[in-house]
Design a protein around this motif. Structure first.
Motif, mmCIF file in Angstrom:
data_model
loop_
_atom_site.group_PDB
_atom_site.id
_atom_site.type_symbol
_atom_site.label_atom_id
_atom_site.label_comp_id
_atom_site.label_asym_id
_atom_site.label_seq_id
_atom_site.Cartn_x
_atom_site.Cartn_y
_atom_site.Cartn_z
ATOM 1 N N ARG A 266 41.222 46.891 57.425
ATOM 2 C CA ARG A 266 41.453 45.454 57.548
ATOM 3 C C ARG A 266 41.333 44.794 56.175
ATOM 4 N N GLN A 267 42.351 44.065 55.802
ATOM 5 C CA GLN A 267 42.385 43.398 54.500
ATOM 6 C C GLN A 267 42.110 41.912 54.684
ATOM 7 N N ILE B 51 34.091 32.053 50.126
ATOM 8 C CA ILE B 51 34.367 33.345 50.756
ATOM 9 C C ILE B 51 33.181 34.287 50.550
ATOM 10 N N PRO B 52 32.654 34.874 51.622
ATOM 11 C CA PRO B 52 31.553 35.846 51.471
ATOM 12 C C PRO B 52 31.993 37.046 50.639
ATOM 13 N N ASP C 183 38.583 40.400 49.288
ATOM 14 C CA ASP C 183 39.568 41.417 48.910
ATOM 15 C C ASP C 183 40.655 40.832 48.021
ATOM 16 N N VAL C 184 41.455 39.907 48.580
ATOM 17 C CA VAL C 184 42.584 39.324 47.846
ATOM 18 C C VAL C 184 42.457 37.802 47.853
ATOM 19 N N HIS D 138 35.865 39.011 39.151
ATOM 20 C CA HIS D 138 34.595 39.626 39.525
ATOM 21 C C HIS D 138 34.383 39.549 41.027
ATOM 22 N N LYS D 139 34.858 38.453 41.616
ATOM 23 C CA LYS D 139 34.634 38.215 43.048
ATOM 24 C C LYS D 139 35.623 38.982 43.907
ATOM 25 N N PHE D 140 36.909 38.986 43.511
ATOM 26 C CA PHE D 140 37.972 39.558 44.334
ATOM 27 C C PHE D 140 38.571 40.801 43.690
ATOM 28 N N LYS D 141 39.043 41.703 44.529
ATOM 29 C CA LYS D 141 39.692 42.917 44.042
ATOM 30 C C LYS D 141 41.056 42.607 43.426
ATOM 31 N N ARG D 142 41.722 41.610 43.969
ATOM 32 C CA ARG D 142 43.070 41.261 43.505
ATOM 33 C C ARG D 142 43.207 39.745 43.540
#
Length: 471
Positions: free
Chosen positions: A2-3, A114-115, A120-121, A141-145
């Protein structure tokens, strides 16, 4: 797997602006798109304005006493326009309206909405705008993308202001700076926008499904031999001079005889409405000026020709809507219209004489039928597919950019980026510096009223960083 996708934007309904409407459709279709082999949980993050700012921004006296009331309004609006029930969350961030910038400016650190386990994105609608005054956690730093979608040609707007050339020069570098350090990828809706680092050009917007239904209805009328279009030419847009009205009145006046007394109906509301009406009367043109209306109104269904000489848009929404309704569109050869060149009913002119030729031809010809394939290219389904491909959302991104550059990579550019982030955070954390660059006063932290309205704990101030705890 789940993204989680968080869409951050700079405006919200009932303000009928592109950065309120388009991200809302994007959230609805991305949450229920059914593309790829993963499920997505989508969160739309929109600004919350206190009542004193709501009355300055929202039309027709519409205001909200709580975020839940505004959320109900937003959900009702989108559910009335799509043929499915959108499944996405809505969260609010504290914001203030800047009269000087005529824009909504965030207050505090947006990333806190956002927790960490759902980061993720991030899709940043207007990434320049969202990052001019960003103070808090680095997005990477917070999000992967982190994907930025550029909506507005800010340089074109500021050039028209006092000392516009100097402001545009500074803004060009500011936009490049903040998008480089905070975004992994930038999507520009058209080449009419500023060229930014790591950017590509791709129109990831669609049109309201209502306009596609109108287009199918008109196509059916034509196939049955009925008169689908019984009116002539019109233009609809915010009634300010730089939205193409000056160019249109010039063309209609200069070539009045060659256009055989063409009558054009203008629809729009804005600060230049009276001046545009008076100019049309002074030039004795066959032009009628009307107040703005919903482009999907039945009033517009029977017009055959949409004339739009504007060159200040990024991708003109009303042009896309007119094409979706099966009309012939007359517009300038400009980067903002590049996407529309693939449609047979889009007639592009390079100079004034070609404008006259194409307009005369459009009034005597019938529009080409809008096939299902052509209509789909204008849909939000197709726009969502283009977004997923351009942003590579179906790719797995397990890595978060959390380690200091010196430990992660010896490359100089990584260290320079971290240093740039540090400098930006230092500047954005000082009220005097923020105000000098145009930020709304006292926008570094939410005030007590905003905390109460949004259910936020009172922010703590530590090392000039904002730390919010969401209840």
């Amino acid at each position: 797997m789940r993204q989680h996708v968080a869409i951050f934007t700079t405006a919200s309904l009932p303000w009928m602006t592109g950065t309120a409407v388009n991200p809302l459709f994007r959230a609805a279709y991305l949450a229920g798109d059914g593309h790829g082999d993963r499920e997505r949980e989508v969160t739309l993050v929109i600004p919350w304005l206190s009542l004193s700012d709501q009355v300055l921004v929202y039309p027709n006296g519409v205001t909200f006493s709580s975020p839940s009331e505004q959320e109900s309004f937003v959900r009702r609006w989108i559910e009335e326009r799509v043929n499915f029930r959108p499944e996405f969350q809505i969260k609010f961030y504290p914001a203030k309206f800047s009269k000087e910038l005529r824009s909504i400016i965030q207050v505090g650190d947006l990333t806190e909405c956002i927790p960490d386990d759902e980061a993720d994105v991030a899709i940043l609608e207007e990434p320049e705008h969202l990052n001019w005054y960003h103070h808090g956690c680095k997005w990477k730093h917070k999000f992967k993308r982190v994907i930025g979608i550029v909506h507005t040609n800010y340089l074109e707007y500021v050039r028209r202001e006092k000392n516009g050339r100097i402001i545009a020069f500074v803004l060009r570098y500011m936009n490049s700076w903040v998008t480089r350090i905070y975004c992994h990828k930038i999507i520009r809706l058209s080449a009419a926008t500023q060229d930014l680092p790591r950017s590509i050009v791709c129109n990831v917007h669609g049109v309201n499904p209502k306009f596609l239904e109108i287009g199918r209805e008109k196509c059916g009328q034509s196939q049955r031999g009925e008169a689908a279009f019984t009116k002539g030419a019109y233009y609809i847009g915010k009634m300010i001079w730089n939205k193409g009205y000056r160019e249109l009145l010039h063309l209609l006046s200069k070539y009045e005889d060659q256009l055989d007394g063409l009558q054009v109906d203008l629809y729009g509301s804005g600060e230049d409405s009276d001046a545009i009406r008076q100019t049309a009367e002074k030039l004795q043109l066959l032009v009628k000026v009307h107040p703005g209306r919903d482009h999907a109104d039945k009033l517009f269904h029977d017009y055959k020709v949409f004339i739009n000489p504007s060159t200040t848009d990024v991708v003109c929404t009303t042009t896309a809507e007119a094409l979706a309704m099966g009309k012939i569109v007359i517009c300038a050869n400009h980067p903002s219209n590049e996407f529309f060149k693939q449609f047979p009913n889009c007639h592009i002119y390079d100079d004034e004489s070609e404008f006259v030729k194409l307009t005369r031809g459009a009034l005597s010809d019938e529009p080409a039928p809008m096939t299902d394939d052509l209509l789909r290219k204008l849909s939000w389904e197709a726009a969502t597919e283009r977004l997923i491909k351009a942003a590579k959302l179906n790719k797995e991104y397990p890595y978060k950019d959390t380690k200091p550059a010196s430990l992660r990579s010896p490359k100089l550019k990584r260290r320079v980026e971290e240093a740039s982030v540090y400098v930006h955070q230092c500047l954005s954390g000082v009220e005097m510096a923020r105000h000098a660059f145009g930020a709304t006063p006292k926008s570094l932290y939410p005030d007590e009223q905003q905390c109460k309205e949004l259910g936020l704990a009172v922010p703590t101030r530590k090392h000039s960083r904002l730390s919010l705890k969401w209840d």
